[in-house]
Structures are given as C-alpha cells and as structure tokens.
Design a protein around this motif. Structure first.
Motif, PDB file in Angstrom:
ATOM      1  N   UNK A   7       0.789  -1.219   0.000  1.00 49.48           N
ATOM      2  CA  UNK A   7       0.000   0.000   0.000  1.00 49.48           C
ATOM      3  C   UNK A   7       0.829   1.281   0.000  1.00 49.48           C
ATOM      4  N   UNK A   8       2.137   1.213   0.292  1.00 54.36           N
ATOM      5  CA  UNK A   8       2.897   2.455   0.486  1.00 54.36           C
ATOM      6  C   UNK A   8       2.874   3.333  -0.756  1.00 54.36           C
ATOM      7  N   UNK A   9       3.173   2.767  -1.933  1.00 54.75           N
ATOM      8  CA  UNK A   9       3.198   3.585  -3.143  1.00 54.75           C
ATOM      9  C   UNK A   9       1.805   4.099  -3.505  1.00 54.75           C
ATOM     10  N   UNK A  10       0.768   3.345  -3.149  1.00 48.48           N
ATOM     11  CA  UNK A  10      -0.582   3.826  -3.437  1.00 48.48           C
ATOM     12  C   UNK A  10      -0.958   4.987  -2.516  1.00 48.48           C
ATOM     13  N   UNK A  11      -0.459   4.979  -1.292  1.00 47.90           N
ATOM     14  CA  UNK A  11      -0.642   6.135  -0.418  1.00 47.90           C
ATOM     15  C   UNK A  11       0.046   7.354  -1.035  1.00 47.90           C
ATOM     16  N   UNK A  12       1.265   7.162  -1.526  1.00 44.68           N
ATOM     17  CA  UNK A  12       1.980   8.265  -2.182  1.00 44.68           C
ATOM     18  C   UNK A  12       1.221   8.730  -3.418  1.00 44.68           C
ATOM     19  N   UNK A  13       0.663   7.772  -4.182  1.00 46.68           N
ATOM     20  CA  UNK A  13      -0.141   8.131  -5.361  1.00 46.68           C
ATOM     21  C   UNK A  13      -1.256   9.095  -4.981  1.00 46.68           C
ATOM     22  N   UNK A  26       2.210   3.884 -16.530  1.00 48.86           N
ATOM     23  CA  UNK A  26       2.305   3.700 -17.979  1.00 48.86           C
ATOM     24  C   UNK A  26       2.772   2.288 -18.311  1.00 48.86           C
ATOM     25  N   UNK A  27       3.718   1.779 -17.549  1.00 49.15           N
ATOM     26  CA  UNK A  27       4.182   0.398 -17.755  1.00 49.15           C
ATOM     27  C   UNK A  27       3.035  -0.582 -17.521  1.00 49.15           C
ATOM     28  N   UNK A  35       6.439  11.516  -8.112  1.00 48.47           N
ATOM     29  CA  UNK A  35       5.367  11.604  -9.116  1.00 48.47           C
ATOM     30  C   UNK A  35       5.785  10.974 -10.445  1.00 48.47           C
ATOM     31  N   UNK A  36       6.937  11.356 -11.029  1.00 47.51           N
ATOM     32  CA  UNK A  36       7.298  10.721 -12.308  1.00 47.51           C
ATOM     33  C   UNK A  36       7.555   9.222 -12.180  1.00 47.51           C
ATOM     34  N   UNK A  37       7.978   8.769 -11.006  1.00 43.52           N
ATOM     35  CA  UNK A  37       8.154   7.332 -10.786  1.00 43.52           C
ATOM     36  C   UNK A  37       6.794   6.631 -10.889  1.00 43.52           C
ATOM     37  N   UNK A  38       5.781   7.215 -10.232  1.00 42.97           N
ATOM     38  CA  UNK A  38       4.440   6.640 -10.271  1.00 42.97           C
ATOM     39  C   UNK A  38       3.850   6.708 -11.678  1.00 42.97           C
TER      40      UNK A  38
END
Length: 224
Positions: free
Chosen positions: A22-28, A94-95, A86-89
């Motif tokens: 969930x960590x990256x989705x929180x950042x999203x 996109x991938x 942001x660009x990482x997400x």
C-alpha cells in the motif's frame, strides 16, 4: 522502513521504504492532491484505517511526507522527496497500461472510479450553478449501485447517499465499461452505441456529459 535488503544499491535502499504493501498507493493519493486522512481513505477504500495511519507515520518519519496541523485540521503534504516520486508513479502506471493484462472483476471498484473521476472534472465545460450526475452501476451489489457526483463552484464531491439535490443526468453503466471509458480503452461513443453506458436527462446535458470529464492521465499511453 521495511526490512533491509542489505544492499548498497540505491534501488534496494529506496524499496526498503516503498515496497511495503500500500505504500506507493498512499503516495499516489498524496501527489494526486489528497491531504486529509478521510480523503486518503476514499482513494484507498480497501485499505484499513490502522494500516493507513501506520504508512503515513512511516512516510513522515522518512521525510517523504510532512504532517501539518492547523487547529483541529491535520494535512499530509508531500515534501520535495515525495513530489519527486510523481514521475516514478507515472512511469509505473504507464508500464502497467502497456504490459499488465486485463483487469479482473475484483479489480473493479466504483468507489475508486468515481473518486478518480471527480478529480478530473472539466469545470469550464460543466454548466454554471450546481450539476448533479447520478451514476448507477447495474452489475454491482445493491449497496454499491448508486452514486452521486455534485459539481458546483469549481469543486466536485462524490456521495454514496442521495444528497437531496435535483439530478441533472443519470449515467447507467456496466462497471467494467465505465472503467474502460475512464482508462481510455473504450471511447464514449462506442460505449453509448453498444448500450454498455446510457445517459438519461435533458438532451443538451445528455450530449454534453462526455465533455464534462477528462480521462485518466494514463488514457493517452500507447498500447502495445
């Protein structure tokens, strides 16, 4: 931080924080503009409040998020380190569009769909005053079938209970079809022609509805 990989590689060090569930989705959600705890919960409807609190604490401690208190109001705001994600997400998304297969039924969530859509209303295209769009997803359990999006004064909100305002238009759809429209895999005209999506209301508003919403930021990603 999560468990250490015990590698000096910067990718490994970054993932010690970011690859916990969930960590990256929180950042999203944070870089998409959600700041309050309840806003974050609406963008992460299947995440428990306890786990969300824990992940926010970890991100604050890591310097990715700043916790700001204004009276009784608490905001979580990405720091410079958080904004750099942001660009990482965007690249990950996109991938995923290009290389991850078809969505399963369990991946389809009306709460998340409408929360995403409410952030992408073209307020210049919506009529002045208050506009209420009722969404009815005919193929989901009754408790999740009806939703209302209230658009007024340059803002939009999503309600899972009737807010009591006059409905401008009603969009009746299969949930999968509406998700496909949002993600750019199905164009509005094709969805309307097939009957997968139907819009009811005054003709002027009915014809205008597709222009009231911009698509997902990932809709323009070329498919292989």
């Amino acid at each position: 931080m999560g468990a250490s990989y015990h590698q000096f590689c910067p990718v490994a060090k970054a993932m010690e924080l970011l690859d916990e569930r969930w960590t990256l989705l929180v950042v999203r959600e944070l870089v998409s503009g959600s700041e309050r705890f309840n806003e974050l919960r609406r963008g992460l409807p299947r995440m428990s409040p306890t786990l969300l609190s824990r992940r926010l604490h970890q991100l604050v401690r890591a310097g990715v998020v700043e916790r700001r208190v204004d009276g009784g109001d608490v905001h979580y705001v990405p720091t410079a380190a958080g904004r750099e994600l942001r660009p990482v997400l965007e690249a990950l998304g996109a991938w995923g569009v290009r290389w991850i297969g078809e969505l399963g039924d369990a991946d389809l969530d009306p709460k998340l769909l409408l929360w995403d859509m409410h952030r992408h209303v073209d307020h210049d295209a919506v009529p002045p005053g208050r506009t209420v769009v009722r969404f009815r997803f005919r193929d989901v359990p009754a408790a999740l079938r009806d939703w209302w999006m209230v658009i007024a004064a340059g803002e939009a909100d999503v309600c899972d209970n009737d807010p009591g305002h006059d409905v401008t238009v009603t969009v009746t759809a299969d949930l999968r079809a509406m998700v496909q429209v949002w993600l750019g895999d199905l164009e509005w005209p094709a969805a309307l022609r097939s009957g997968a999506v139907r819009v009811d209301g005054p003709e002027t508003a009915r014809r205008a509805v597709p222009g009231w919403f911009t698509l997902s930021p990932f809709a323009a990603v070329p498919r292989p």
